[in-house]
Design an enzyme around this catalytic site. Sequence first.
Site, PDB file in Angstrom:
ATOM      1  N   TYR A  69      17.493  73.182  32.722  1.00  0.00           N
ATOM      2  CA  TYR A  69      18.723  73.823  32.243  1.00  0.00           C
ATOM      3  C   TYR A  69      19.009  75.135  32.979  1.00  0.00           C
ATOM      4  CZ  TYR A  69      18.515  70.505  28.354  1.00  0.00           C
ATOM      5  OH  TYR A  69      18.470  69.362  27.602  1.00  0.00           O
ATOM      6  N   LYS A  96       6.129  64.211  32.680  1.00  0.00           N
ATOM      7  CA  LYS A  96       6.417  62.993  33.442  1.00  0.00           C
ATOM      8  C   LYS A  96       5.665  63.121  34.766  1.00  0.00           C
ATOM      9  CE  LYS A  96       8.796  59.136  33.933  1.00  0.00           C
ATOM     10  NZ  LYS A  96       8.493  57.915  33.170  1.00  0.00           N
ATOM     11  N   ASP A 150       8.304  59.077  28.282  1.00  0.00           N
ATOM     12  CA  ASP A 150       8.845  57.791  27.819  1.00  0.00           C
ATOM     13  C   ASP A 150       7.925  57.190  26.757  1.00  0.00           C
ATOM     14  OD1 ASP A 150       7.071  57.722  29.946  1.00  0.00           O
ATOM     15  OD2 ASP A 150       7.900  55.914  30.854  1.00  0.00           O
ATOM     16  N   ASP A 180      14.135  69.113  24.112  1.00  0.00           N
ATOM     17  CA  ASP A 180      15.460  69.023  23.496  1.00  0.00           C
ATOM     18  C   ASP A 180      15.602  67.658  22.825  1.00  0.00           C
ATOM     19  OD1 ASP A 180      18.073  69.432  22.835  1.00  0.00           O
ATOM     20  OD2 ASP A 180      18.841  69.557  24.885  1.00  0.00           O
ATOM     21  N   ASP A 239      14.762  66.486  18.479  1.00  0.00           N
ATOM     22  CA  ASP A 239      15.773  65.826  17.641  1.00  0.00           C
ATOM     23  C   ASP A 239      15.272  64.469  17.160  1.00  0.00           C
ATOM     24  OD1 ASP A 239      17.561  67.852  17.621  1.00  0.00           O
ATOM     25  OD2 ASP A 239      19.127  66.844  18.778  1.00  0.00           O
TER      26      ASP A 239
END
Length: 359
Positions: free
Chosen positions: A143, A194, A226, A250, A254
Amino acid sequence: MTEQYLITLLPGDGIGPEITKVTVEVLKAIAPKFDLELSFQEGLIGGAAIDATGNPLPEETLTMCRQSDAVLLAAIGGYQWDSLPRQQRPETGLLGLREGLGLFANLRPATIFPQLIDASTLKPEVIQGVDLMVVRELTGGIYFGQPKGIFTSETNEKRGVNTMAYRESEVDRIAKVAFEIAQKRTKKLCSVDKANVLDVSQLWRDRVTAMAANYPDVELSHLYVDNAAMQLIRNPRQFDTIVTGNLFGDILSDEAAMLTGSIGMLPSASLGATGPGVFEPVHGSAPDIAGQDLANPLAMVLSAAMLLRYGLNQDLAATAIEKAVWQVLEAGIRTGDIMSPGMVQVGCQGMGEALLEAL
Ligand code: NAD
């Protein structure tokens, strides 16, 4: 000895003032039981600040926050400010607050209250007993990495670019927070990356692994993002503390939140290296129910418990608040958003009164 703390309240917009009122009453009730002297000052943020000053985060608010021991924020935003230029929107105030206080660690617990187990879309036997914490890096990663933007090539084709980058020091400081939180919980930490594809993730994994030497009592594991996304749905009970970068965090925070199914019950905390943390519910300002005594104050009350535990190191007082929430749910008291047949429906204020009685 009595310990004294100054808390900055930022009620913000929509249901913010209602849930703040209830939460402050709870804090005032709990303080003397644990020899705490809490004082409060109130600042403007979001739409309320725009209306009063034209600025979603007045300098005065930031100064107040910096001078306090912790910041308790309700929620910001509302339809009436949605068409303002980006710099003047309520959300800009929130981002400015995080930046101004150097908050790089975002803590998002997902705890299943057995009394609300039916609110989840997953099977009760899968989510029963889930109690996990996602620690997300908040100020680095893709970001913020440079270069970023949309560039036009020599062949006149546009190319969008973002850069996922982490410095060693950025990984180390978030890993330190996560290890320390794992120590306060069940001493199990899972780092999510990852590393099979991304170099930035390999560095992340190397640094977190190196840091583990300082925390021999914490059991460290690693998962690719994943797989972590699948495991959270397949068997969420295997997790205690999860640490991950900004983008993965992020999404996973959620996903973890939705294991519980009830937005009115989710607290959060954002911490920096020094200075006050910001404690706030995950939900927004709920303008659709504002001012009608319909809001569920429990996410903010649980954020106040996080403030006590992670902001002021007052673990016993935090646990007392969490127990009161538990008792009220056990007694069948519900706001509209978590109501189910056979329970007693109350408003925001009624929920506050029930909490005070439980305390
Ligand atoms: P929201 O979380 O405010 O509301 C979503 C739904 O959940 C609504 O139906 C609302 O009534 C309900 N809800 C939320 N909190 C509740 C509570 N405590 N008790 C009972 N019901 C509750 O999200 P939204 O509708 O997408 O956004 C509304 C405004 O809030 C927007 O301006 C948005 O930008 C802002 N927002 C702010 C934050 C924040 O302050 N951190 C977070 C998300 C959204």
